[in-house]
Scaffold this active site. Structure first.
Site, PDB file in Angstrom:
ATOM      1  CB  SER A 182      -0.943   0.006   1.210  1.00  0.00           C
ATOM      2  OG  SER A 182      -0.207  -0.070   2.423  1.00  0.00           O
ATOM      3  CG  HIS A 210      -4.579  -1.083  -0.542  1.00  0.00           C
ATOM      4  ND1 HIS A 210      -5.023   0.222  -0.565  1.00  0.00           N
ATOM      5  CD2 HIS A 210      -4.125  -1.302   0.726  1.00  0.00           C
ATOM      6  CE1 HIS A 210      -4.819   0.780   0.617  1.00  0.00           C
ATOM      7  NE2 HIS A 210      -4.291  -0.129   1.419  1.00  0.00           N
ATOM      8  CE  LYS A 241      -7.357  -0.688   2.701  1.00  0.00           C
ATOM      9  NZ  LYS A 241      -7.465   0.272   3.781  1.00  0.00           N
TER      10      LYS A 241
END
Length: 393
Positions: A182, A210, A241
């Site tokens: 990340s 991610h 996310k």
């Protein structure tokens, strides 16, 4: 004041002197590509994990309201005591199906999911082999288990193989990696990892926080993007996310692994599950992620454009195709000052310095979203263009 309190204050003062003390931005609005902060007013948001642009969307708000009306506010305890609502089981089933796994289990966060795996699955006669750039939740989870611990340099398959050779006597060998690192925005070498796992009879675990929902042709994450679907044994991720931006985490795996986690994983056994409104909205987010392919296409287009244009200005950017764009400033003072200047121009980005990244690797991490228009991107790029003249690189 007690002596200990003075010691804590000394630590805080030292952080401030070193430029490592961070204030949280307060915002007045829903999360989105445009937000309003308490201190800075309106700005364009380039530091959220809102990859598909779903955070704050009306569809998810309505789904959450319906979930609240039908299922109530919460369960008031953990699932094995108070029971499991249908909406939670439905979400677990949908996550498993989407990622092509046998079963799934929900946690209150992916941090908890990663914290609850290793101690449960690995004993002192086992081995865990971890990439050096793995997320803090993996690092903390690994610390909790008694397995022998190995670490290899980021994406270095030669070092990984040496670790596997050293761990040949272990009853279970587990390789664990982030799918996307990340701080850099680079993908793990899952082809190489799975090849070595097959060769040395090891399990593979990927934290795909991610990537879930938008990386890969169908948004199924780095296993899909790297062509290793069906070869990853444990997949963890977050609903906080791309998949709605609220909270919650999960583990997808073969049924015996998930069943064992339900019986012995401490964060699952001793933490309340997701609020049912979040579970209901997460189901809607998963549905949207599958049907609205234009969101992934827009995100990919935004990423290509932004990466190309910022490199033309001479900024040093870590190479990748991911919407995390790490713009290197190296020195903490420069990165902090650059982020402040950008905020003054209405572009919300944050600097990342040691200990979040290695010393001498300070950066601004730009995060792109499908919700960003071309005009939004150009405005951010223009701010960087002006920044180039104000902050020596």
């Amino acid at each position: 004041m007690k002596t200990a309190y003075r010691q804590f204050q000394n630590v805080l003062d030292q952080l401030k002197q070193e430029g490592l003390y961070k204030e949280e931005q307060q915002i007045r609005t829903r999360q989105g590509s445009k937000i309003e902060t308490v201190e800075g007013g309106g700005c364009l948001n380039f530091c959220a994990n809102n990859y598909l642009g779903l955070a704050g969307s009306e569809e998810l708000v309505e789904a959450a309201k319906e979930g609240l009306d039908r299922w109530g506010y919460g369960l008031s305890s953990v699932r094995f005591i108070c029971g499991t609502q249908e909406v939670h089981k439905q979400l677990e089933k949908s996550l498993a199906a989407f990622f092509g796994m046998e079963d799934a289990i929900l946690y209150s966060s992916c941090f908890d999911a990663n914290g609850g795996i290793f101690e449960c699955l690995l004993k002192d006669d086992c081995a865990v082999i971890s990439d050096e750039l793995n997320h803090a939740s993996i690092i903390d989870g690994v610390r909790l288990c008694k397995a022998k611990k190995y670490r290899y340099k980021n994406n270095n398959m030669e070092e990984l193989e040496k670790c596997l050779q050293e761990a040949q006597d272990a009853r279970i060998r587990l390789i664990v990696t982030d799918g996307v690192f990340s701080m850099d925005g680079i993908l793990a070498d899952l082809q190489g990892i799975c090849r070595l796992a097959d060769q040395y009879d090891a399990l593979v675990m990927v934290d795909d926080s991610h990537a879930a929902g938008f990386v890969g042709k169908n948004g199924r994450g780095t296993p899909e993007a790297c062509g290793v679907e069906g070869r990853v044994d444990i997949l963890t991720g977050t609903l906080g996310k791309a998949l709605g931006g609220a909270s919650g985490g999960y583990v997808c795996a073969a049924r015996p692994i998930v069943d064992l986690l339900r019986q012995q994983s401490r964060p699952y056994l001793f933490s309340n599950t997701l609020a049912p409104s979040i579970a209901a909205a997460s189901l809607k987010a998963l549905e949207i992620a599958q049907k609205d392919s234009w969101r992934r296409e827009k995100l990919e287009e935004n990423t290509r454009y932004f990466r190309s244009e910022i490199q033309k200005m001479g900024f040093e950017v870590i190479e990748s195709t991911h919407p995390i764009v790490a713009v290197l400033f190296y020195e903490a003072e420069k990165a902090n000052r650059a982020a402040d200047i950008m905020m003054q121009q209405g572009i919300y980005v944050r600097s990342f310095v040691y200990p979040v990244v290695p010393k001498g690797k300070a950066r601004i991490r730009v995060q792109l979203s499908a919700a960003h228009s071309r005009e939004d991107l150009d405005r951010a790029l223009n701010a960087f263009r002006q920044l180039a003249g104000e902050v020596a690189r």
